[in-house]
Structure formats: structure tokens, C-alpha cells
Design an enzyme around this catalytic site. Structure first.
Site, PDB file in Angstrom:
ATOM      1  CG  MET A  30      -1.886  -1.213   1.167  1.00  0.00           C
ATOM      2  SD  MET A  30      -3.428  -0.928   2.048  1.00  0.00           S
ATOM      3  CE  MET A  30      -2.833  -0.584   3.670  1.00  0.00           C
ATOM      4  N   GLY A  31       2.131   1.083  -0.418  1.00  0.00           N
ATOM      5  CA  GLY A  31       3.033   2.232  -0.502  1.00  0.00           C
ATOM      6  C   GLY A  31       3.570   2.657   0.852  1.00  0.00           C
ATOM      7  CG  LEU A  33       7.256   1.496  -1.069  1.00  0.00           C
ATOM      8  CD1 LEU A  33       8.013   1.315  -2.384  1.00  0.00           C
ATOM      9  CD2 LEU A  33       6.391   0.266  -0.786  1.00  0.00           C
ATOM     10  N   GLY A  36      11.180  -2.767   5.334  1.00  0.00           N
ATOM     11  CA  GLY A  36      10.472  -4.047   5.304  1.00  0.00           C
ATOM     12  C   GLY A  36      10.055  -4.377   3.872  1.00  0.00           C
ATOM     13  CG  HIS A  37       7.103  -2.024   1.898  1.00  0.00           C
ATOM     14  ND1 HIS A  37       6.927  -0.888   2.655  1.00  0.00           N
ATOM     15  CD2 HIS A  37       5.917  -2.683   1.934  1.00  0.00           C
ATOM     16  CE1 HIS A  37       5.686  -0.846   3.121  1.00  0.00           C
ATOM     17  NE2 HIS A  37       5.051  -1.918   2.707  1.00  0.00           N
ATOM     18  N   GLY A 147       5.092 -10.212   3.907  1.00  0.00           N
ATOM     19  CA  GLY A 147       5.834 -10.145   5.166  1.00  0.00           C
ATOM     20  C   GLY A 147       5.119 -10.909   6.265  1.00  0.00           C
ATOM     21  CG  ASP A 150       0.652  -7.210   7.672  1.00  0.00           C
ATOM     22  OD1 ASP A 150      -0.013  -6.599   8.508  1.00  0.00           O
ATOM     23  OD2 ASP A 150       1.516  -6.649   6.960  1.00  0.00           O
ATOM     24  CD  GLN A 153      -1.796  -8.871   4.079  1.00  0.00           C
ATOM     25  OE1 GLN A 153      -2.662  -8.032   4.146  1.00  0.00           O
ATOM     26  NE2 GLN A 153      -0.549  -8.572   3.773  1.00  0.00           N
ATOM     27  NE  ARG A 187      -2.656   1.597   9.789  1.00  0.00           N
ATOM     28  CZ  ARG A 187      -3.023   0.575   9.021  1.00  0.00           C
ATOM     29  NH1 ARG A 187      -2.308  -0.532   9.015  1.00  0.00           N
ATOM     30  NH2 ARG A 187      -4.094   0.665   8.239  1.00  0.00           N
TER      31      ARG A 187
END
Ligand code: PAF
Length: 284
Positions: A30-31, A33, A36-37, A147, A150, A153, A187
Site C-alpha cells: 500500500m506504498g 515503502l 520491510g518492503h 511479510g 501481517d 494475512q 503506520r
């Protein structure tokens, strides 16, 4: 790097790559970044010829009182990061391109979404599974990278891929942490300086709870109350949930290897999640 906004352009580019027998890795995001991304992107680059990153803040995975409108969207910065790490395609569609105004078909993830984040965020994983299915159909990757932060997910997507016969290998990637142990998250940028310090109670207590288990505690109730008591010591922190679950996301009474201790804690208004799979090495 190809910066694309239209589904048709992505499909065209990917079919060219596929004609040349290139394997495709997808990193859905979700951008906003962060490292982690970047680690997901690096894993993709190691095992796939072409890496596609999608940046899409998905409205249908946010509840009505959640942070969809305020979710960070620093696209220029995201483009720069993707260029630096040599992503091949950055897919950044508009909401209308992906959702339209008449979406009628959703992916039902059944009881895998009844516990943890699913219980606290009704409809969240239905929205995630639906959008990830769309991204899979658009980009047709050989592998997709998610990752472990989550964790629910990740398990839901793995099951969805199995159940719906997507011919895609799901690659779980380690949680990436700040030097002081806080799990990286888009976040984290919501936290004030003071909250950022307070937030460390999450990873610190998680580590202590895992140590308790490694030292022989098998009763999940004891681990949960240990966690709750520690979090209470910090004024700005409030537990959303702490549970020990198996891979079907069901609470367990007696803890065994492979179970997951999963937590969500509010620090002020910011909800942060973290987890650890029992038996895996603590790396922070
Ligand atoms: O993990 C995320 O950033 C999102 O849930 C995902 C997988 C990109 C779907 O919108």
C-alpha cells in the site's frame, strides 16, 4: 523502471516478459515503502527475473472509522525507492481502475478471518483477499512476497491460493525491525516522539513472552496475562488483542511449536501489530 497506472499497460508489459520466458515476482504493497518492503523486493529480485511492485491503498480493506483517508501516500518517495532498488514495474493504479463503482464479487475467507485482526477489523481480510486476487489476475506472477508481520494475512493468502488454484508460490518473508526492535510499519510514522519510545513495550514484551515459553511455560493464559500486565505499565498503550493461535488462526490453550503469539496494541491512536512463531529464532 516502468511506472504504470493502467491494467492494460501492465498486462501488455508482463506478456512481453513472459514471451521471453521471464519469471515474475509480485510485491503487493500500500506504498509508504520502508525497509520491510525493500526486503520483500530484494527477495523477489533474488528469485525472479522481473519484479513488480504494486502500490495501492485499498479502500475495501479499511473499516469506516479507520485511517483510509489519512493513510500516507508519499508516491514520489516510493518511486525513488523502487528506482533505487531496480524494480522493473511499479504499478500504481487509481481506485477507479481497480475497484470501479460496481464491484459485486468478493473473496470470502471464511473463519480464518474470525480471530485476531479479522475479529477487530470486520471485513478487512475479505477486502485484502479480493484485492490480492485482482492483483494476482492482473500481474500473473510466478511468486508473490508477503511479510510475516501481517501473519494472519499471510496465512489467509496462502489458503486462498490453495483453495482457488492460483498457480502462484507465496513466499513468506521475515519481519524487519528498527534497530531498537520495533517492527517496521508504514503506520510507525503516525507516532509522536514520546509514543515512539512507548511503542517499544510491544517488541520488548513479545520477546519476554517468547522467553517464558522457551523456558517451559505452555499455558497460553499465563503468557497472555503476562503480556497484559506489562502493557498496562505504559499509559499510552492499550491492548487490542493478544492471543496464541495455531495455523488455522484458532486460539490454543497449550502452546506448541509452530503456534503464533500475535498481538495488536494501540499506542495513543496508532494501532501496531507484531507476532512471533514459536520455535523460530528470536532475531531482535
Ligand atoms: O499488506 C498490505 O500492504 C496490504 O494488505 C496488501 C497485501 C497490499 C493488500 O492491499
Amino acid at each position: 523502471m516502468h511506472y504504470l497506472k493502467d491494467i492494460s499497460e501492465v498486462r501488455k508489459k508482463i506478456s512481453e516478459y513472459k514471451k521471453n520466458n521471464k519469471s515474475i515476482g509480485l510485491v503487493p504493497t500500500m506504498g509508504a515503502l520502508h525497509k520491510g518492503h525493500v526486503s520483500l523486493i530484494e527477495s523477489s529480485k533474488k528469485s525472479c527475473d522481473i519484479t513488480v511492485v504494486s502500490v495501492f491503498v485499498n479502500p475495501i480493506q479499511f473499516g469506516p472509522n479507520e485511517d483510509f483517508h489519512k493513510y500516507p501516500r508519499p508516491i514520489e518517495q516510493d518511486i525513488k525507492i523502487c528506482e533505487e532498488v531496480e524494480v522493473d514495474i511499479l504499478f500504481n493504479p487509481a481506485v477507479e481502475e481497480i475497484i470501479g463503482d460496481n464491484l459485486k464479487t468478493f473473496v470470502d475467507i471464511s473463519d480464518l478471518g474470525d480471530n485476531l485482526c479479522g475479529a477487530k477489523r470486520p471485513g478487512h481480510f475479505r477486502g485484502v483477499a479480493t484485492i490480492v486476487s485482482k492483483l494476482f489476475n492482473i500481474t500473473t506472477p510466478n511468486r508473490a512476497f508477503f511479510g510475516k508481520k501481517d501473519i494472519q494475512q499471510l496465512y489467509i493468502i496462502k489458503k486462498m491460493v490453495e483453495d482457488l488454484n492460483f498457480n502462484i508460490e507465496i513466499i513468506p518473508c521475515s519481519i524487519i525491525r528498527e534497530a531498537d526492535g520495533l517492527a517496521m510499519s508504514s503506520r510507525n510514522r503516525y507516532l509522536s516522539e514520546k509514543e515512539r519510545i512507548d511503542s517499544l513495550v510491544i517488541n520488548r514484551t513479545l520477546k519476554e513472552a517468547v522467553k517464558l515459553i522457551e523456558d517451559g511455560e505452555i499455558n497460553s493464559k499465563n503468557v497472555i496475562s503476562f503480556f497484559e500486565n506489562k502493557i498496562k505499565e505504559i499509559n499510552s498503550a492499550k491492548i487490542d488483542y493478544v492471543n496464541v493461535v495455531n495455523e488455522n488462526m484458532k486460539n490454543v490453550e497449550l502452546i506448541e511449536k509452530g503456534n503464533i503469539i500475535a498481538i495488536a496494541v494501540y499506542i495513543g491512536k496508532t494501532r501496531l501489530i507484531d507476532n512471533h512463531i514459536i520455535g523460530e529464532k528470536i532475531c531482535w
